[in-house]
Enzyme design. Structure first.
Site, PDB file in Angstrom:
ATOM      1  N   LYS A 117       0.803  -1.438  -0.084  1.00 30.72           N
ATOM      2  CA  LYS A 117       0.063  -0.105   0.081  1.00 30.72           C
ATOM      3  C   LYS A 117       0.938   1.195   0.051  1.00 30.72           C
ATOM      4  CE  LYS A 117      -2.557  -0.731   3.658  1.00 30.72           C
ATOM      5  NZ  LYS A 117      -1.733  -2.087   3.859  1.00 30.72           N
ATOM      6  N   THR A 131       3.974   1.558  -1.300  1.00 35.20           N
ATOM      7  CA  THR A 131       4.564   1.592  -2.397  1.00 35.20           C
ATOM      8  C   THR A 131       3.588   2.177  -3.453  1.00 35.20           C
ATOM      9  OG1 THR A 131       5.896  -0.387  -1.907  1.00 35.20           O
ATOM     10  CG2 THR A 131       6.161   0.247  -4.213  1.00 35.20           C
ATOM     11  N   ARG A 168       2.412   7.488   7.448  1.00 35.42           N
ATOM     12  CA  ARG A 168       2.411   7.115   8.771  1.00 35.42           C
ATOM     13  C   ARG A 168       4.116   7.067   9.031  1.00 35.42           C
ATOM     14  NH1 ARG A 168      -0.711   2.196  10.072  1.00 35.42           N
ATOM     15  NH2 ARG A 168      -0.330   1.720   8.213  1.00 35.42           N
ATOM     16  N   LYS A 186       8.036  -7.311   9.357  1.00 36.51           N
ATOM     17  CA  LYS A 186       7.406  -6.643   8.276  1.00 36.51           C
ATOM     18  C   LYS A 186       8.429  -5.891   7.509  1.00 36.51           C
ATOM     19  CE  LYS A 186       3.488  -4.094   6.535  1.00 36.51           C
ATOM     20  NZ  LYS A 186       4.279  -3.149   5.950  1.00 36.51           N
ATOM     21  N   ALA A 231      -3.030  -0.073  12.779  1.00 35.58           N
ATOM     22  CA  ALA A 231      -4.436  -0.269  12.234  1.00 35.58           C
ATOM     23  C   ALA A 231      -4.881  -1.184  12.930  1.00 35.58           C
ATOM     24  CB  ALA A 231      -4.419  -0.257  10.845  1.00 35.58           C
ATOM     25  N   PHE A 250      -3.352  -1.901   6.741  1.00 39.43           N
ATOM     26  CA  PHE A 250      -3.684  -2.960   6.490  1.00 39.43           C
ATOM     27  C   PHE A 250      -5.170  -3.325   5.662  1.00 39.43           C
ATOM     28  CE2 PHE A 250      -1.742  -3.626  10.961  1.00 39.43           C
ATOM     29  CZ  PHE A 250      -0.642  -4.256  10.316  1.00 39.43           C
ATOM     30  N   PHE A 254       3.800  -8.230  -9.471  1.00 38.94           N
ATOM     31  CA  PHE A 254       5.277  -8.829  -9.220  1.00 38.94           C
ATOM     32  C   PHE A 254       5.706  -9.576 -10.503  1.00 38.94           C
ATOM     33  CE2 PHE A 254       3.907  -9.689  -4.480  1.00 38.94           C
ATOM     34  CZ  PHE A 254       3.838  -8.417  -4.214  1.00 38.94           C
ATOM     35  N   TRP A 290       6.758  -0.240  -8.729  1.00 43.96           N
ATOM     36  CA  TRP A 290       7.988  -0.736  -8.085  1.00 43.96           C
ATOM     37  C   TRP A 290       9.291  -1.027  -8.776  1.00 43.96           C
ATOM     38  CZ3 TRP A 290      10.944  -5.410  -8.440  1.00 43.96           C
ATOM     39  CH2 TRP A 290      11.601  -5.557  -7.314  1.00 43.96           C
TER      40      TRP A 290
END
Length: 727
Positions: free
Chosen positions: A179, A181, A203, A214, A432, A463, A551, A580
């Site tokens: 998210k 990215t 954030r 993560k 979240a 999330f 991806f 990306w």
């Protein structure tokens, strides 16, 4: 505007928002007039002299540092000096003159940190000037980041807001679906490729996930905040300021209980209101407490014994303390502790716990406050415990809120970072799944003014849409009064395959072949989760654009299938994104879809009425958002709901603390679970932040470290002084 201002200044002295004054034809020998002239001039930031004899104004009347605008003699004829006109213009909205940085993506795509170091960032003071900030509106922190003063919002208060875009997601894998990215790639596409003013609002990353499972939250590939080391490692220290303020209040609570249990009323009074230089007087904070108690006295010597007792004793019931200490580290062994075991604490010990710092109510307040005055009021309202009569005890009762505010203020301005030469506000970092999972209202408000009416502000909710987005709408939008234009819903083929019955996805472990080889059936089966999340967004009446974060292992047929199903399920559009690997250029199609969706008619609405009972609001979220059959309250949860309702807190929105790995309370249940009963184990209240938060199932407010944390790979090169292994 200028002719109106000119005539207005000619007629009278008038205090404007910028304290501009004009010298009128008041007889100089009149002592009363002269007194007010001197008084007003000493308050002025800018003095506009319209007299043909400016020397009649003594220099001593004007405060040092004041800007003096000496208008021409024809000022009285209705013309205004060029100098004054330029000053007025400098206070208004400034058009952007942004020069984006060029990207030269490599293939294969290097690591995030290599990409970050390969891009020479623009100096933050240059960027600030390009987007219309005044020199005194930023505080520089090195070359690439700064904090922005809240005065900017006042200067631009009459500027029309831009479009407001929320990035949410489907139920993620433990790896995250990108998210941040997408947020960054979308803003790069809007600004660098479509020439639309746009701002990202993110954030601030917590050390919990950064050093846990993560990893960082700077985005990734060619769509990331740079320099990513600074972004992920402390930034400007806001989270640490919150930690210090939170723990100071926790210390004050326990210390107050100890002192009240070991001292008489007289001893407490003598220490709380001491004699200094032969004089005893109340502080302004103590006077406010007296007023709340209904004691309208200002002389400490006039209080009766009963009034002294009411003033000095909070009578906190230790078993009701809800204010916990916090630490910005995943430490499972602090989830339940015993404090006060030293002999010096005179037998006062109790069970307590630590939460992760970003779960602190102070963090939630930072994210939801609308002004410094609002922040100070919210901090004072924070409930830390109940007294022995069942009444709430607040930070204000501890005569603590003003000091807390001062300490906290050190970290409350905006952090301001850059990527591809475009701006991003980084402010606040509530989780979240535990808290409400959104960056600050103030950052969004200022960004919306800065981009202008045709611009875009893209912010992210943590999330899945069932958690961060629901809280964004029901909590953050209520606090801000802002209405979103579009929801961008992020999905990945990887996550959809997991929801379609694929093997478990585990952080740090290689992906199974099902995720790296084409499998249309798994994708089709897993799109049920995407469809559900689209439906959740539609509950709020906002157009949805699905962003499929592509991806390199995704097959073209899989990508096409997801986009087709998303549009059939009610999404305004669904587009594949390659930001990306390609930067903003890889999200141009997404940016175009968002612009079109933002022009659609908006039917935004809240999910529930605040006047409903707490239980009913919880039930609405459980059934309409999560898909539960019903809810089940533990005795502790029922007791807390009853208490909060009696205390007058029943009309607050709900902030569910729930696992992010499933629509249900059970992380292992993927797809779209149905027929389950949602267990509410406890209910807590963040009164200052302005919400009630139920804990669902076994939800913990302090994460733990995995077997192999991220910090195994992080090191500092002593020769180059560069961080190694940071994503």
């Amino acid at each position: 505007m200028f002719s109106f201002l000119t005539s207005f200044l000619i007629k009278c002295y008038h205090i404007l928002s910028t304290h501009i004054f004009h010298k009128t034809e008041v007889p100089q020998k009149c002592p009363v007039a002269q007194h007010f002239q001197v008084q007003w001039l000493h308050q002025a930031d800018v003095v506009v002299v319209g007299s043909t004899k400016p020397k009649e104004i003594p220099v001593s009347w004007i405060r040092p540092g004041t800007t003096i605008v000496n208008c021409y003699p024809d000022f009285l004829s209705g013309k205004i000096s060029l100098k004054f006109e330029r000053w007025i213009q400098s206070q208004q909205y400034r058009e952007w003159n942004l020069h984006c940085l060029k990207l030269q993506p490599l293939s294969p795509v290097p690591s995030d940190i290599e990409i970050s170091r390969g891009q020479s960032p623009k100096a933050v003071d240059v960027l600030a000037k390009e987007i219309g900030l005044l020199a005194d509106e930023i505080e520089i922190y090195g070359q690439t980041k700064a904090k922005v003063r809240l005065s900017l919002l006042e200067r631009l208060k009459d500027q029309t807001d831009g479009k407001y875009v929320l990035v949410a997601g489907i139920t993620p894998t433990p790896l995250g679906e990108g998210k941040s990215t997408v947020t960054i790639g979308l803003v790069q596409a809007l600004t660098a490729h479509l020439n639309v003013n746009s701002f990202a609002c993110l954030r601030q990353p917590s050390q919990g996930p950064t050093f846990g499972v993560k990893g960082g939250a700077a985005g990734g590939g060619y769509a990331q905040v740079i320099p990513m080391e600074e972004f992920n490692l402390h930034l400007t220290g806001d989270i640490h300021a919150i930690t210090a303020a939170n723990n100071l209040l926790a210390a004050a609570v326990d210390a107050r209980i100890l002192h009240e249990s070991t001292q008489s009323d007289k001893a407490l009074y003598n220490r709380l209101v001491p004699v200094v230089n032969g004089v005893r007087e109340f502080s302004s904070i103590q006077l406010a407490r007296l007023k709340r108690l209904g004691i309208n006295k200002t002389d400490p010597g006039t209080l009766t014994a009963d009034e002294i007792n009411k003033f000095v004793r909070l009578d906190i019931d230790p078993s009701t303390i809800t204010w916990q200490r916090v630490l910005d580290t995943n430490d499972r062994f602090l989830r339940k502790i015993t404090i006060g075991q030293a002999n010096t604490e005179k037998g006062f010990f109790r069970q307590a716990q630590f939460d992760i710092a970003v779960a602190s109510e102070i963090m939630a307040i930072l994210a939801l406050t609308t002004s410094l005055a609002d922040m100070k009021e919210r901090l004072g309202k924070m409930v830390v415990a109940n007294d022995k009569n069942g009444q709430p005890v607040t930070a204000e009762d501890l005569v603590f809120s003003s000091f807390l505010w001062l300490l906290y203020y050190l970290g409350c301005k905006f952090s301001f970072c850059i990527f591809q030469g475009t701006p991003v506000f980084v402010h606040a970092g509530p989780f979240a799944n535990i808290a409400h999972g959104n960056s600050s209202v103030l950052a969004d408000k200022i960004a919306l003014k800065l981009v202008g009416e045709e611009g875009f502000v893209v912010t992210e909710a943590g999330f899945g849409a069932d958690i961060g987005m629901e809280k964004f709408f029901n909590i953050k939008c209520r606090a801000s009064g802002l209405v979103p234009s579009v929801v961008v819903l992020v999905a990945t083929v990887r996550a959809l395959k997991m929801h379609g019955g694929g093997p478990n996805v585990t952080a740090g472990a290689p992906l199974k072949k099902e995720y790296t080889e084409e499998n249309l059936q798994l994708v089709a089966d897993g799109c049920c989760n995407l469809q559900k999340q689209i439906q959740i967004a539609q509950l709020f009446g906002v157009p949805v654009v699905v962003a499929l974060n592509v991806f390199k292992t995704d097959a073209h047929a899989e990508v096409d299938l997801v986009c087709e199903i998303a549009k059939q399920s009610g999404a305004f559009d669904a587009v594949p994104c390659n930001h990306w690997s390609a930067g903003g250029r890889g999200a141009v199609e997404l940016a175009q879809a968002v612009r079109k969706a933002a022009s659609q008619e908006n039917h935004f609405k809240y999910l529930y009425n605040l006047e409903l009972p707490i239980i009913e609001k919880i039930r609405i979220i459980a059934q309409k958002v999560y898909g539960a059959e019903d809810i089940e309250l533990s005795p502790a949860a029922q007791s807390q709901i009853s208490r909060y309702s009696k205390q007058g807190f029943g009309n607050l929105p709900i902030c569910m603390a729930k696992t992010h790995l499933s629509l249900s309370h059970q992380p292992e249940r993927k797809g779209v679970p149905t027929g389950f009963i949602l267990p509410i184990s406890d209910v807590r209240a963040s009164i200052g932040a302005g919400f009630i938060y139920p804990l669902v199932g076994t939800m913990s407010t302090m994460p733990g470290l995995p077997t192999r944390p991220c910090f195994y790979d992080i090191d500092l090169d002593p020769d180059t002084e560069q961080v190694k292994g940071l994503f």
